[in-house]
Design an enzyme around this catalytic site. Structure first.
Site, PDB file in Angstrom:
ATOM      1  N   SER A  96       0.820  -1.220   0.000  1.00 42.67           N
ATOM      2  CA  SER A  96       0.000   0.000   0.000  1.00 42.67           C
ATOM      3  C   SER A  96       0.850   1.264   0.000  1.00 42.67           C
ATOM      4  CB  SER A  96      -0.917  -0.009   1.218  1.00 42.67           C
ATOM      5  OG  SER A  96      -0.160  -0.265   2.382  1.00 42.67           O
ATOM      6  N   THR A 136       1.711   6.922   0.440  1.00 45.76           N
ATOM      7  CA  THR A 136       0.828   5.786   0.139  1.00 45.76           C
ATOM      8  C   THR A 136       0.642   5.621  -1.360  1.00 45.76           C
ATOM      9  OG1 THR A 136      -1.377   4.868   0.604  1.00 45.76           O
ATOM     10  CG2 THR A 136      -1.279   7.217   0.222  1.00 45.76           C
TER      11      THR A 136
HETATM   12  N1  ASP Z   1      -6.083   6.992   3.203  1.00 43.53           N
HETATM   13  C1  ASP Z   1      -5.578   6.329   2.037  1.00 43.53           C
HETATM   14  C2  ASP Z   1      -6.346   6.758   0.834  1.00 43.53           C
HETATM   15  O1  ASP Z   1      -7.536   6.994   0.924  1.00 43.53           O
HETATM   16  C3  ASP Z   1      -5.598   4.855   2.103  1.00 43.53           C
HETATM   17  C4  ASP Z   1      -5.412   4.221   3.428  1.00 43.53           C
HETATM   18  O2  ASP Z   1      -4.774   4.760   4.310  1.00 43.53           O
HETATM   19  O3  ASP Z   1      -5.926   3.126   3.617  1.00 43.53           O
HETATM   20  O4  ASP Z   1      -5.761   6.809  -0.215  1.00 43.53           O
END
Ligand code: ASP
Length: 329
Positions: free
Chosen positions: A82, A208
């Site tokens: 991720s 991310t």
């Molecule tokens: N917050 C991130 C996004 O929406 C993904 C995550 O942290 O799970 O891209």
């Protein structure tokens, strides 16, 4: 024996705004920490990230160097599906990265939808330090990175490509689920990292590949200052993980820092920010939201919507993975 300090405080503000039944027992806030330096980061890969940050913080270095070094660890790790290299792609099979960094003075830099550059967090830092802007996106972000000497590479690993193909074969149905990554390997989501150095400078970063199989061009909360990350060096910092769409619409990390400013403990502030989302989203049970906060005195706390939100903490006397309390389950 440990010198870790644990604080129990009475919350002084903000509790009247709570929206769900069952909140009445929340008069006491539980705060942990209080040591300098300190580094906290999201999920189990936060342990390795904290280790890298600690090499800098433990020898008196700058928190900004610490959060960047920490965030680069999962960016490099193909097993972390991720973040960075090895991150799951979007619906077109492209790995697109979001990252943000903030320093103790409130400066911010970010990249969104960045392709073919592994260390999005370092590009974000360069945006902050070397340009008059806060965020660069897509091709512009990549061109900027290349002009600064970053290496262009394919970030789609064979494993991530295979997962994308399986997803396509299964109908290419996108659902912003509770940690889609969790179903594939035991890895999760965005890394958000906050560090407080010996001089009391508080900095933070997020990085991310965003939600797996998102629409091409989709940007989440992580690169948006105030949403996925917010730092006010005079108060504290917060990071978010989970369904970015919900975090963005409430500027969740800004809200957490603001609530700490009003007197809530880090955990209470994180909980209130989760409640803000719950109160306006009837479908909240299909999502995960996790907030992690660090005050500029070293106190930290976290809270999540669903159970299972782990976060890593490193202080001079403490090095552990903790699980946040959660609203559900
Ligand atoms: N917050 C991130 C996004 O929406 C993904 C995550 O942290 O799970 O891209």
């Amino acid at each position: 024996m440990t010198s870790r300090r644990t604080f129990i405080t009475m919350a002084t503000a903000g509790l009247g705004g709570a929206v769900l039944p069952g909140n009445s027992g929340w008069a006491r806030g539980f705060q942990e920490g209080g040591e300098l330096p300190a580094v906290v980061s999201t999920w189990n890969f936060g342990m390795a990230a904290n280790e890298a940050a600690w090499k800098i913080l433990g020898s008196g270095g700058y928190a900004l160097d610490g959060v960047e070094a920490g965030a680069r660890i999962p960016e490099d790790d193909p097993a972390v599906i991720s973040v960075g290299y090895g991150g799951l792609p979007d619906d077109r099979g492209k790995v697109t990265l979001d990252a943000c960094i903030m320093d103790e003075k409130g400066n911010a830099g970010a990249v969104a939808c960045l392709e073919e550059i592994r260390h999005a967090v370092s590009v974000a830092r360069m945006v902050m330090e070397k340009t008059p802007h806060v965020m660069l996106t897509g091709r512009g972000a990549r061109d900027f990175a290349l002009s600064r000497g970053f290496k262009r590479e394919n970030l789609l690993t064979p494993a991530a490509k295979a997962a994308w193909k399986r997803w396509k074969k299964a109908g290419a149905h996108f659902k912003p689920v509770i940690n889609i990554e969790n179903e594939i390997l035991q890895n999760h989501d965005t890394i958000g990292i906050l560090a407080l150095d010996r001089q009391g400078r508080l900095c933070g970063a997020t990085t991310t590949s965003g939600m797996a199989f998102k629409m091409h061009g989709r940007v989440g909360d992580s690169p948006i200052a105030g949403a996925g990350l917010f730092v006010d060096g005079r108060i504290g910092g917060a990071v978010a993980t989970g369904s970015g769409e919900l975090v963005m619409k409430t500027l969740g990390s800004f809200l957490v820092v603001e609530l700490m400013h009003k007197g809530l403990s880090p955990e209470e502030a994180c909980r209130e920010a989760v409640m803000r989302i719950v109160s306006t989203n009837p479908g909240y049970r299909d999502h995960q939201i996790g907030y992690l906060a660090l005050k500029n005195n070293g106190l930290y706390g976290a809270y999540s919507l669903q159970p299972g939100f782990d976060y890593a903490v490193r202080t001079p006397s403490y090095n552990r993975l903790l699980t946040a309390r959660s609203l559900l389950g």
